[in-house]
Design an enzyme around this catalytic site. Structure first.
Site, PDB file in Angstrom:
ATOM      1  N   ARG A  92      52.138  25.157 159.329  1.00  0.00           N
ATOM      2  CA  ARG A  92      53.153  25.730 160.217  1.00  0.00           C
ATOM      3  C   ARG A  92      53.941  24.638 160.932  1.00  0.00           C
ATOM      4  O   ARG A  92      55.110  24.783 161.206  1.00  0.00           O
ATOM      5  CB  ARG A  92      52.439  26.610 161.254  1.00  0.00           C
ATOM      6  CG  ARG A  92      53.290  27.620 161.957  1.00  0.00           C
ATOM      7  CD  ARG A  92      52.537  28.318 163.094  1.00  0.00           C
ATOM      8  NE  ARG A  92      51.142  28.583 162.810  1.00  0.00           N
ATOM      9  CZ  ARG A  92      50.692  29.698 162.245  1.00  0.00           C
ATOM     10  NH1 ARG A  92      51.524  30.648 161.903  1.00  0.00           N
ATOM     11  NH2 ARG A  92      49.405  29.855 162.017  1.00  0.00           N
ATOM     12  N   TYR A  93      53.271  23.538 161.282  1.00  0.00           N
ATOM     13  CA  TYR A  93      53.900  22.424 162.001  1.00  0.00           C
ATOM     14  C   TYR A  93      53.894  21.214 161.069  1.00  0.00           C
ATOM     15  O   TYR A  93      52.942  21.025 160.298  1.00  0.00           O
ATOM     16  CB  TYR A  93      53.095  22.078 163.261  1.00  0.00           C
ATOM     17  CG  TYR A  93      52.808  23.252 164.163  1.00  0.00           C
ATOM     18  CD1 TYR A  93      53.765  23.716 165.057  1.00  0.00           C
ATOM     19  CD2 TYR A  93      51.567  23.901 164.119  1.00  0.00           C
ATOM     20  CE1 TYR A  93      53.494  24.788 165.893  1.00  0.00           C
ATOM     21  CE2 TYR A  93      51.291  24.971 164.940  1.00  0.00           C
ATOM     22  CZ  TYR A  93      52.258  25.424 165.828  1.00  0.00           C
ATOM     23  OH  TYR A  93      51.978  26.490 166.638  1.00  0.00           O
ATOM     24  N   ARG A  96      50.523  18.849 161.098  1.00  0.00           N
ATOM     25  CA  ARG A  96      49.146  19.334 161.003  1.00  0.00           C
ATOM     26  C   ARG A  96      49.043  20.558 160.104  1.00  0.00           C
ATOM     27  O   ARG A  96      50.022  21.303 159.970  1.00  0.00           O
ATOM     28  CB  ARG A  96      48.543  19.607 162.382  1.00  0.00           C
ATOM     29  CG  ARG A  96      49.024  20.845 163.102  1.00  0.00           C
ATOM     30  CD  ARG A  96      49.013  20.648 164.603  1.00  0.00           C
ATOM     31  NE  ARG A  96      50.316  20.213 165.039  1.00  0.00           N
ATOM     32  CZ  ARG A  96      50.987  20.746 166.077  1.00  0.00           C
ATOM     33  NH1 ARG A  96      50.440  21.660 166.826  1.00  0.00           N
ATOM     34  NH2 ARG A  96      52.194  20.349 166.370  1.00  0.00           N
ATOM     35  N   CYS A 105      32.102  34.663 159.064  1.00  0.00           N
ATOM     36  CA  CYS A 105      31.755  34.273 160.440  1.00  0.00           C
ATOM     37  C   CYS A 105      30.344  34.779 160.758  1.00  0.00           C
ATOM     38  O   CYS A 105      29.887  35.765 160.177  1.00  0.00           O
ATOM     39  CB  CYS A 105      32.713  34.911 161.435  1.00  0.00           C
ATOM     40  SG  CYS A 105      34.417  34.389 161.213  1.00  0.00           S
ATOM     41  N   CYS A 109      34.409  39.140 165.901  1.00  0.00           N
ATOM     42  CA  CYS A 109      34.940  39.453 167.226  1.00  0.00           C
ATOM     43  C   CYS A 109      35.898  40.627 167.081  1.00  0.00           C
ATOM     44  O   CYS A 109      36.747  40.629 166.175  1.00  0.00           O
ATOM     45  CB  CYS A 109      35.665  38.234 167.787  1.00  0.00           C
ATOM     46  SG  CYS A 109      34.660  36.733 167.671  1.00  0.00           S
ATOM     47  N   CYS A 112      39.637  39.736 166.861  1.00  0.00           N
ATOM     48  CA  CYS A 112      39.982  38.598 166.003  1.00  0.00           C
ATOM     49  C   CYS A 112      41.407  38.721 165.442  1.00  0.00           C
ATOM     50  O   CYS A 112      41.786  39.753 164.901  1.00  0.00           O
ATOM     51  CB  CYS A 112      38.997  38.521 164.851  1.00  0.00           C
ATOM     52  SG  CYS A 112      39.430  37.219 163.674  1.00  0.00           S
ATOM     53  N   ARG A 114      42.428  37.172 162.907  1.00  0.00           N
ATOM     54  CA  ARG A 114      42.371  37.146 161.437  1.00  0.00           C
ATOM     55  C   ARG A 114      41.460  38.254 160.921  1.00  0.00           C
ATOM     56  O   ARG A 114      40.828  38.110 159.885  1.00  0.00           O
ATOM     57  CB  ARG A 114      41.864  35.784 160.940  1.00  0.00           C
ATOM     58  CG  ARG A 114      42.788  34.655 161.256  1.00  0.00           C
ATOM     59  CD  ARG A 114      42.611  33.447 160.329  1.00  0.00           C
ATOM     60  NE  ARG A 114      43.544  32.427 160.756  1.00  0.00           N
ATOM     61  CZ  ARG A 114      43.193  31.302 161.396  1.00  0.00           C
ATOM     62  NH1 ARG A 114      41.925  31.039 161.626  1.00  0.00           N
ATOM     63  NH2 ARG A 114      44.110  30.431 161.770  1.00  0.00           N
ATOM     64  N   ASP A 273      46.170  38.119 170.651  1.00  0.00           N
ATOM     65  CA  ASP A 273      47.215  38.368 169.650  1.00  0.00           C
ATOM     66  C   ASP A 273      47.343  39.855 169.326  1.00  0.00           C
ATOM     67  O   ASP A 273      46.451  40.651 169.608  1.00  0.00           O
ATOM     68  CB  ASP A 273      46.884  37.583 168.371  1.00  0.00           C
ATOM     69  CG  ASP A 273      46.960  36.092 168.617  1.00  0.00           C
ATOM     70  OD1 ASP A 273      47.993  35.630 169.125  1.00  0.00           O
ATOM     71  OD2 ASP A 273      45.967  35.391 168.326  1.00  0.00           O
ATOM     72  N   ASP A 310      50.567  32.674 170.828  1.00  0.00           N
ATOM     73  CA  ASP A 310      50.998  32.400 169.460  1.00  0.00           C
ATOM     74  C   ASP A 310      52.068  33.431 169.148  1.00  0.00           C
ATOM     75  O   ASP A 310      51.779  34.634 169.064  1.00  0.00           O
ATOM     76  CB  ASP A 310      49.812  32.573 168.499  1.00  0.00           C
ATOM     77  CG  ASP A 310      49.435  31.264 167.865  1.00  0.00           C
ATOM     78  OD1 ASP A 310      50.331  30.601 167.320  1.00  0.00           O
ATOM     79  OD2 ASP A 310      48.241  30.915 167.907  1.00  0.00           O
ATOM     80  N   LYS A 317      52.876  28.217 168.657  1.00  0.00           N
ATOM     81  CA  LYS A 317      52.117  28.424 169.891  1.00  0.00           C
ATOM     82  C   LYS A 317      52.937  27.846 171.051  1.00  0.00           C
ATOM     83  O   LYS A 317      53.401  26.711 170.946  1.00  0.00           O
ATOM     84  CB  LYS A 317      50.812  27.654 169.740  1.00  0.00           C
ATOM     85  CG  LYS A 317      49.705  28.079 170.632  1.00  0.00           C
ATOM     86  CD  LYS A 317      48.473  27.243 170.380  1.00  0.00           C
ATOM     87  CE  LYS A 317      47.542  27.856 169.349  1.00  0.00           C
ATOM     88  NZ  LYS A 317      47.576  27.264 168.074  1.00  0.00           N
TER      89      LYS A 317
HETATM   90  S1  SF4 Z   1      37.699  35.073 166.304  1.00  0.00           S
HETATM   91 FE1  SF4 Z   1      37.722  35.752 164.158  1.00  0.00          FE
HETATM   92  S2  SF4 Z   1      37.534  33.880 162.963  1.00  0.00           S
HETATM   93 FE2  SF4 Z   1      36.850  33.400 165.050  1.00  0.00          FE
HETATM   94  S3  SF4 Z   1      34.613  33.761 165.048  1.00  0.00           S
HETATM   95 FE3  SF4 Z   1      35.587  35.633 165.774  1.00  0.00          FE
HETATM   96  S4  SF4 Z   1      35.783  36.849 163.907  1.00  0.00           S
HETATM   97 FE4  SF4 Z   1      35.473  34.750 163.212  1.00  0.00          FE
END
Ligand code: SF4
Length: 353
Positions: A92-93, A96, A105, A109, A112, A114, A273, A310, A317
């Site tokens: 994206r940048y 990096r 994972c 979460c 999340c 993603r 997000d 973001d 960001k």
């Molecule tokens: S935020 Fe998303 S990528 Fe990060 S640990 Fe939690 S579930 Fe996994």
């Protein structure tokens, strides 16, 4: 929506563990069909099932409201897909890239960003795909920093982590390697001597820990953090501002003070997000700014992360304040807020004789 055996089992386990009431099992199975679910024993042990507002449970135990999608929410809220020139790389940048060797994972979460990409079934990159990702980094001399993320890269075996560090070590223009992980907090026993050894490099290697509530810094997590510390690895933290988890100044203060005392520099406080089904966990920007103002008056700069958003669509960001300065009415004059809310003119007005 047909519900798989796996999703049914997840919901049943949550009932058996006392984390959801039996009456919610069917609805939660629907959520588990839609989004990945996992809670490590360490995190489950921190949850008080008698507390309906438990901040650890809110982060990991699925909720029926995840099935409600707000119009502004998206399956790719920060535009990763748009900036993915090949599998496992987000560029994206100019200076990096993200390298995503795995999509798995230890916990999933509920907020999340993603959440549509991570989970069981989203396999790790194959050796050929990983080689192609290294090839891309090699061919782009402007890439100065590689952020190894995922999924959680610390779920990879120490052998595979070492291969990644070695490959990045061998690319002369890569000066900084940064790992993003939740493992030291949610599955601290995985931070073994072998994992720490795998991170050894002459380059600058940082580890950024994802942690949102001071209770997550349990004794075993502290041991894991100290182990990384003792190896001389600089540690940063990233937290997500979450309604009902850490959206009060006292909780954030305890979290950031505890991190600094463990030699972890609070780096970013992310505005949550616009991931699908997460509205019940999001604050407003105004609430986030008000919290940062309160923190500013209470803790030193060491304890203050940058509050960032973001931008949807992959536009990057950006710090989102709060802002303490405004142009004043006269040319070259500014109005500055102090930590107590008083407004000062800068430069100070000259007293007339
Ligand atoms: S935020 Fe998303 S990528 Fe990060 S640990 Fe939690 S579930 Fe996994």
């Amino acid at each position: 929506m047909p519900i798989s055996e796996r999703a049914r089992r997840r919901a049943k386990n949550l009932v058996a563990g006392g984390l959801i009431a039996p009456a919610r099992e069917a609805a939660i199975a629907t959520v588990a069909e839609r989004f990945a679910v996992a809670i490590t024993p360490e995190m489950a042990a921190l949850i008080d099932p008698a507390d309906a507002a438990d901040p650890i449970a809110r982060q990991f135990v699925p909720d029926e409201r995840e099935l409600e999608v707000a119009p502004e929410e998206s399956d790719d809220p920060i535009g990763d897909h748009r900036f993915a020139p090949l599998k496992g790389i987000v560029h994206r940048y100019p200076d990096r890239v993200l390298l995503k060797p795995s999509h798995v994972c230890p916990v999933y979460c509920r907020f999340c960003f993603r959440r549509e990409d991570v989970g069981p079934g989203g396999e790790a990159l194959s050796p050929a795909e990983l080689d192609a990702a290294f090839g891309y980094i090699r061919e782009h001399p402007a890439i100065w920093e590689v952020i190894v993320t995922g999924g959680d890269p610390f779920l990879l075996s120490p052998r595979r982590l070492k291969e990644i560090v070695r490959a990045l070590d061998a690319i002369p223009h890569v000066a900084v390697i940064r790992f993003h992980t939740r493992v030291p907090i949610v599955a601290p026993a995985r931070v073994s001597a072998a994992l720490v050894t795998a991170l050894a490099t002459e380059k600058a290697l940082y580890v950024a820990l994802h942690v949102n509530h001071p209770r997550e810094l349990a004794p075993a997590a502290q041991v894991a953090i100290r182990r990384l510390n003792r190896a001389g690895i600089p540690l940063l933290s990233q937290s997500v501002l979450l309604k009902g988890v850490n959206d009060d100044a006292a909780t954030l203060e305890r979290l950031f003070r505890a991190l600094v005392a463990l030699r972890v520099k609070p780096y970013y406080l992310h505005h949550a997000d616009l991931a699908r089904g997460t509205a019940h966990l999001r604050t407003s920007l105004a609430e986030g700014q008000a919290l940062m103002r309160r923190l500013h008056g209470r803790v030193s700069g060491l304890c203050q992360p940058i509050y960032v958003l973001d931008l949807p669509g992959g536009h990057g960001k950006v710090p989102v304040g709060p802002c303490y300065s405004r142009r004043g009415s006269a040319d070259g004059e500014w109005e500055i807020d102090d930590p107590n809310g008083l407004i000062h003119t800068y430069p100070p007005l000259k007293k007339s004789r």
